[in-house]
Design a protein around this motif. Structure first.
Motif, PDB file in Angstrom:
ATOM      1  N   GLN A   1       0.854  -1.596  -0.228  1.00 47.56           N
ATOM      2  CA  GLN A   1      -0.344   0.335   0.097  1.00 47.56           C
ATOM      3  C   GLN A   1       0.723   0.931  -0.103  1.00 47.56           C
ATOM      4  OE1 GLN A   1      -3.200  -0.376  -0.053  1.00 47.56           O
ATOM      5  NE2 GLN A   1      -4.240   1.698   0.374  1.00 47.56           N
ATOM      6  N   GLN A   3       0.601   5.502  -0.020  1.00 51.35           N
ATOM      7  CA  GLN A   3      -0.542   6.691   0.132  1.00 51.35           C
ATOM      8  C   GLN A   3       0.636   7.682  -0.248  1.00 51.35           C
ATOM      9  OE1 GLN A   3      -1.422   6.535   4.582  1.00 51.35           O
ATOM     10  NE2 GLN A   3      -3.642   5.591   4.009  1.00 51.35           N
ATOM     11  N   SER A  32       9.411   1.820  -6.807  1.00 54.16           N
ATOM     12  CA  SER A  32       8.164   2.395  -7.592  1.00 54.16           C
ATOM     13  C   SER A  32       9.030   3.702  -8.820  1.00 54.16           C
ATOM     14  CB  SER A  32       7.505   3.156  -6.365  1.00 54.16           C
ATOM     15  OG  SER A  32       6.900   2.295  -5.580  1.00 54.16           O
ATOM     16  N   ASP A  99       3.716   3.605  -9.441  1.00 56.02           N
ATOM     17  CA  ASP A  99       3.908   2.133  -9.445  1.00 56.02           C
ATOM     18  C   ASP A  99       4.791   2.306  -8.468  1.00 56.02           C
ATOM     19  OD1 ASP A  99       5.172   0.491 -12.802  1.00 56.02           O
ATOM     20  OD2 ASP A  99       3.847  -0.293 -10.926  1.00 56.02           O
ATOM     21  N   TYR A 110      -0.136   2.884 -13.642  1.00 60.17           N
ATOM     22  CA  TYR A 110      -0.271   3.077 -11.673  1.00 60.17           C
ATOM     23  C   TYR A 110      -1.373   3.226 -11.033  1.00 60.17           C
ATOM     24  CZ  TYR A 110       3.303   6.895 -13.563  1.00 60.17           C
ATOM     25  OH  TYR A 110       4.771   7.550 -13.808  1.00 60.17           O
ATOM     26  N   ASP A 111      -0.908   2.520 -10.193  1.00 50.99           N
ATOM     27  CA  ASP A 111      -2.009   2.299  -9.375  1.00 50.99           C
ATOM     28  C   ASP A 111      -2.664   2.744  -7.782  1.00 50.99           C
ATOM     29  OD1 ASP A 111       0.484  -0.665  -9.255  1.00 50.99           O
ATOM     30  OD2 ASP A 111      -1.763  -0.770 -10.015  1.00 50.99           O
ATOM     31  N   TYR A 112      -1.412   3.875  -7.880  1.00 48.85           N
ATOM     32  CA  TYR A 112      -1.939   4.846  -6.456  1.00 48.85           C
ATOM     33  C   TYR A 112      -1.933   6.439  -6.832  1.00 48.85           C
ATOM     34  CZ  TYR A 112      -1.231   0.229  -3.872  1.00 48.85           C
ATOM     35  OH  TYR A 112      -0.983  -1.144  -3.608  1.00 48.85           O
ATOM     36  N   TRP A 113      -2.569   6.673  -6.322  1.00 46.13           N
ATOM     37  CA  TRP A 113      -3.063   8.077  -6.833  1.00 46.13           C
ATOM     38  C   TRP A 113      -2.675   8.913  -6.012  1.00 46.13           C
ATOM     39  CZ3 TRP A 113      -2.828   9.695 -11.548  1.00 46.13           C
ATOM     40  CH2 TRP A 113      -2.423   8.673 -12.711  1.00 46.13           C
TER      41      TRP A 113
END
Length: 123
Positions: A1, A3, A32, A99, A110-113
């Motif tokens: 995860q 953030q 990442s 990512d 990309y997986d997280y924003w």
């Protein structure tokens, strides 16, 4: 995860500069791929800049190449976007993205924003 929290947006006159920051949490930050995207009102979210895990490879959209610089500090879990020679058409909400898989492709996947930060450039 992972953030992500962006900061540094604001109102600036055309020709001015801003530096956006993105603070990342998560053990996988240093491996990442990181990116910046932007979304203007009524438009789709567009790629702005990307950087690989080491900072040794970057990519920029044609509209910002030569004016914006993406960088990262893995020791601080931070990604930056230095924006110079700003134009009214740069006005948008800017998003940081991660990512954790460290894809070679910097423009997508990309997986997280983050939640975004507003940049407004006045004439």
């Amino acid at each position: 995860q992972v953030q992500l929290v962006e900061s540094g947006g604001g109102l600036v006159q055309a020709g001015g500069s801003l530096r956006l920051s993105c603070a990342a949490s998560g053990r996988s930050f240093s491996s990442s791929t990181m990116g910046w995207f932007r979304q203007a009102p009524g438009k789709e979210r567009d790629f702005v800049a990307g950087i690989n895990w080491s900072g040794g490879r970057t990519d920029y959209s044609d509209s910002v190449k030569g004016r914006f610089t993406i960088s990262r500090d893995n020791a601080k879990n931070m990604v930056y976007l230095q924006m110079n020679s700003l134009k009214p058409e740069d006005t948008a909400v800017y998003y940081c993205a991660a990512d954790p898989g460290g894809s070679y492709f910097l423009r997508g996947g990309y997986d997280y924003w983050g939640q975004g930060t507003q940049v407004t450039v006045s004439t």
